[in-house]
Enzyme design. Structure first.
Site, PDB file in Angstrom:
ATOM      1  N   TYR A 203      -4.081  -2.792 -10.076  1.00  0.00           N
ATOM      2  CA  TYR A 203      -3.957  -2.607  -8.623  1.00  0.00           C
ATOM      3  C   TYR A 203      -3.050  -3.680  -8.000  1.00  0.00           C
ATOM      4  CZ  TYR A 203      -5.161  -2.428  -3.689  1.00  0.00           C
ATOM      5  OH  TYR A 203      -5.076  -2.374  -2.313  1.00  0.00           O
TER       6      TYR A 203
ATOM      7  N   LYS B  83       0.238   3.435  -2.926  1.00  0.00           N
ATOM      8  CA  LYS B  83      -0.943   4.304  -3.040  1.00  0.00           C
ATOM      9  C   LYS B  83      -0.581   5.789  -3.047  1.00  0.00           C
ATOM     10  CE  LYS B  83      -3.893   0.705  -1.227  1.00  0.00           C
ATOM     11  NZ  LYS B  83      -4.386  -0.044  -0.093  1.00  0.00           N
TER      12      LYS B  83
ATOM     13  N   VAL C  48       1.225  -3.699   3.861  1.00  0.00           N
ATOM     14  CA  VAL C  48       1.228  -4.980   4.587  1.00  0.00           C
ATOM     15  C   VAL C  48       2.482  -5.814   4.321  1.00  0.00           C
ATOM     16  CG1 VAL C  48      -1.249  -5.288   4.993  1.00  0.00           C
ATOM     17  CG2 VAL C  48      -0.241  -6.106   2.853  1.00  0.00           C
TER      18      VAL C  48
ATOM     19  N   SER D  14       0.792  -1.230   0.000  1.00  0.00           N
ATOM     20  CA  SER D  14       0.000   0.000   0.000  1.00  0.00           C
ATOM     21  C   SER D  14       0.826   1.283   0.000  1.00  0.00           C
ATOM     22  CB  SER D  14      -0.950   0.015   1.190  1.00  0.00           C
ATOM     23  OG  SER D  14      -1.968  -0.918   0.973  1.00  0.00           O
TER      24      SER D  14
ATOM     25  N   TYR E  72      -4.429   3.858   8.172  1.00  0.00           N
ATOM     26  CA  TYR E  72      -5.791   3.335   8.375  1.00  0.00           C
ATOM     27  C   TYR E  72      -6.330   3.738   9.740  1.00  0.00           C
ATOM     28  CZ  TYR E  72      -3.433   0.674   4.791  1.00  0.00           C
ATOM     29  OH  TYR E  72      -2.677   0.344   3.715  1.00  0.00           O
TER      30      TYR E  72
HETATM   31  N1  GLN Z   1      -2.372  -5.478  -1.713  1.00  0.00           N
HETATM   32  C1  GLN Z   1      -2.913  -5.320  -0.394  1.00  0.00           C
HETATM   33  C2  GLN Z   1      -4.404  -5.483  -0.436  1.00  0.00           C
HETATM   34  O1  GLN Z   1      -4.993  -4.983  -1.341  1.00  0.00           O
HETATM   35  C3  GLN Z   1      -2.536  -3.960   0.113  1.00  0.00           C
HETATM   36  C4  GLN Z   1      -3.037  -3.705   1.514  1.00  0.00           C
HETATM   37  C5  GLN Z   1      -2.043  -2.994   2.379  1.00  0.00           C
HETATM   38  O2  GLN Z   1      -0.846  -2.918   2.118  1.00  0.00           O
HETATM   39  N2  GLN Z   1      -2.526  -2.523   3.510  1.00  0.00           N
HETATM   40  O3  GLN Z   1      -5.008  -6.109   0.403  1.00  0.00           O
END
Ligand code: GLN
Length: 306
Positions: free
Chosen positions: A190, A66, A260, A63, A242
């Site tokens: 994505y 993003k 993650v 993420s 988050y």
């Molecule tokens: N690729 C992961 C997902 O879409 C990204 C989530 C994350 O890094 N928090 O679940």
């Protein structure tokens, strides 16, 4: 203390914690990562670099991507992007679907999964999925000043295999008319952007424009306007972790974005970009030791936006 002494000290202080937390296992390819990895890299606006541990080993940025797709989408769509995605923290998990129904398919912010899927859809408009992926990777290669940045396809496929939640978010938003492309195409892009592999050193270098009012201090190139840079930093501060964004602001005091894979990109405006990697996550899905390391780095450097 010099910057490299500080970075070395933070690394030493983390020795007792390394391995703590739980590696993400809902993406099977990520479950195999050694939880004892730890990397830290700082690149300053003056061109200084300091790193420690596994700072040259590529990991899945997940993420953290993003922030970069948001940069590209703002350049492409301008303020019209804010008609499709908000900029409020959620207080919910990164992959939550609950608010979407109440809010008619408009995700709260671009740094949760639903919001990032809309941002990716914006990048996809008038492009093929392959071209869109290439453009994102090319942007990161330029920003990192390293053509070796690429996608870990095993991770991308693994995400595709287990991506029901993301597919649900995308279908749900499409039912509200807030997704223009086909769900398969948006997810293709994505999953690949999440599976981009970068080292801490590459990631900190790539994020440096966010610490330098939108220009790359090494090349002088303008990446994004100063106003947009401030706004991206504001969203990172309020939404980048988050439902633990308030806690991260409290502990670290810098805009940051987690993934993650265990990576975090943090920005000390006008000072430096910092990347840390430690795969063990806390219960909110953010790197446990990475957050601790940033807290210590902030204390030792005095960097804080407050
Ligand atoms: N690729 C992961 C997902 O879409 C990204 C989530 C994350 O890094 N928090 O679940």
């Amino acid at each position: 203390m010099s910057l490299s002494e500080i970075v070395e000290q933070v690394h030493r202080e983390m020795a007792d914690h390394i391995g703590a937390g739980k590696v993400a296992d809902y993406i099977p390819a990520l479950a195999e990562i050694d939880p004892r990895k730890f990397g830290l890299a700082v690149v300053t606006c003056d061109g200084d670099t300091a790193s420690a541990g596994d700072a040259d080993e590529p990991f899945s940025i997940q993420s953290v991507s993003k922030v970069f797709t948001l940069t590209l989408a703002l350049e492409k769509a301008g303020v019209a992007l804010w008609e499709r995605v908000g900029r409020e923290p959620t207080g919910s998990a990164f992959n939550s679907i609950v608010q979407l129904e109440h809010e008619a398919g408009i995700p709260r912010n671009p740094l949760i999964n639903a919001g990032a899927i809309v941002v990716t859809d914006e990048l996809l408009a008038d492009h093929t999925p392959e071209q869109t992926v290439e453009d994102i990777v090319a942007f990161l290669r330029t920003r990192a000043d390293d053509p070796s940045v690429g996608i870990d396809l095993e991770v991308a496929w693994s995400e595709g295999d287990t991506g029901d939640r993301n597919a649900s978010l995308a279908h749900f938003m499409r039912s509200f008319g807030n997704l223009k492309g086909r769900v398969e195409d948006v997810l293709h892009v994505y999953f690949r952007q999440c599976a981009i592999a970068m080292s801490c050193r590459q990631l900190a270098r790539a994020g440096l424009y966010l610490a330098h009012a939108g220009t790359d201090p090494m090349t002088g190139e303008r990446v994004i306007s100063e106003v947009r840079t401030r706004r991206i930093n504001a969203i990172m501060m309020s939404c980048g972790h988050y439902d633990a964004s308030g806690e991260f602001a409290f502990q670290v005091g810098l805009p940051g974005k987690s993934g993650v894979g265990g990576g975090i990109l943090a920005i000390a405006p006008r000072q430096a970009a910092i990347a840390v990697w430690s795969p063990g996550l806390n219960e909110r899905g953010n790197s446990l030791v990475g957050t601790l390391a940033l807290e210590r780095l902030g204390a030792l450097t005095g960097w804080s936006v407050f």
